[in-house]
Design a protein around this motif. Structure first.
Motif, short mmCIF file in Angstrom:
data_model
loop_
_atom_site.label_atom_id
_atom_site.label_comp_id
_atom_site.label_asym_id
_atom_site.label_seq_id
_atom_site.Cartn_x
_atom_site.Cartn_y
_atom_site.Cartn_z
N ILE A 193 4.08 5.70 -5.48
CA ILE A 193 4.04 5.74 -6.94
C ILE A 193 3.07 6.81 -7.41
N ARG A 194 1.89 6.84 -6.81
CA ARG A 194 0.89 7.85 -7.20
C ARG A 194 1.38 9.27 -6.95
N TRP A 236 -5.60 3.47 -11.96
CA TRP A 236 -6.36 2.23 -12.03
C TRP A 236 -6.13 1.28 -10.86
N PHE A 237 -5.01 1.40 -10.14
CA PHE A 237 -4.77 0.38 -9.11
C PHE A 237 -5.44 0.71 -7.79
N ASP A 238 -5.77 -0.36 -7.07
CA ASP A 238 -6.53 -0.30 -5.83
C ASP A 238 -5.60 0.07 -4.68
N MET A 239 -6.01 1.05 -3.86
CA MET A 239 -5.17 1.50 -2.76
C MET A 239 -5.53 0.84 -1.43
N ARG A 240 -6.56 0.01 -1.42
CA ARG A 240 -6.93 -0.64 -0.16
C ARG A 240 -5.88 -1.64 0.27
N CYS A 241 -5.79 -1.83 1.55
CA CYS A 241 -4.84 -2.78 2.12
C CYS A 241 -5.62 -4.01 2.55
N GLU A 242 -5.52 -5.03 1.75
CA GLU A 242 -6.25 -6.27 2.04
C GLU A 242 -5.39 -7.17 2.92
N LYS A 281 0.84 -1.20 0.00
CA LYS A 281 0.00 0.00 0.00
C LYS A 281 0.88 1.25 0.00
N ASP A 282 1.96 1.25 0.78
CA ASP A 282 2.90 2.38 0.79
C ASP A 282 3.54 2.58 -0.59
N PHE A 283 3.94 1.47 -1.23
CA PHE A 283 4.51 1.55 -2.57
C PHE A 283 3.53 2.23 -3.53
#
Length: 161
Positions: free
Chosen positions: A127-128, A148-154, A121-123
């Motif tokens: 990046i963003r 497009w990428f998901d920022m949630r921490c699963e 998630k930090d990466f």
């Protein structure tokens, strides 16, 4: 950055040391090294894209800059392309590699293990933020590359039997 805080971890010295090491790192392209160094310097004085428009300058601490440096160095090693020339396919491969555990920690001894979900998630956040700074006002390109990428921490799924 001048503050009244006591730097018990000596982040200022570590940041300067790692910036010098960055410039000598042969795994990175010269253009990547310069871009990372420019971004870290802008972040230290608070000149990142998200702060330019709305809130004015908000300097980032040396400890946070050190984390940005480490993550951006790892990203640059994986991409092997100047940051401005990264394609959507390369970005997808990087994010997929992080999520699937193919992009692993760099260690001096053996091959490193996969990153935790919080680190991934930090990466993604770094990046963003980095690409917002690098690309600037080109919203279409920014959205295509990092929107497009998901920022949630699963959390990892529990294995139940």
């Amino acid at each position: 950055m001048e503050t009244n805080r006591i730097d018990i971890h000596d982040y200022t010295h570590k940041l300067q040391r790692d910036l010098k090491a960055l410039m000598r790192d042969e795994r990175l392209l010269p253009e990547q090294r310069k871009t990372i160094s420019r971004y870290i310097n802008d972040a230290k004085i608070g000149y990142t894209s998200q702060h330019r428009r709305r809130r004015g300058r908000r300097p980032i601490s040396d400890g946070r800059c050190l984390k940005l440096l480490w993550h951006l160095r790892r990203i640059a090693i994986e991409l092997k392309t100047p940051f401005k020339e990264v394609t959507v396919t390369q970005m997808e491969a990087l994010i997929d590699g992080l999520e699937q555990g193919k992009v692993t920690k760099l260690t001096t001894k053996n091959a490193g293990g996969p990153y935790s979900s919080e680190t991934i998630k930090d990466f993604k956040a770094i990046i963003r933020r980095f690409y917002k700074w690098l690309i600037g006002e080109d919203v279409a390109r920014l959205d295509e590359l990092v929107g497009w990428f998901d920022m949630r921490c699963e959390p990892p799924e529990l294995a139940t039997f």
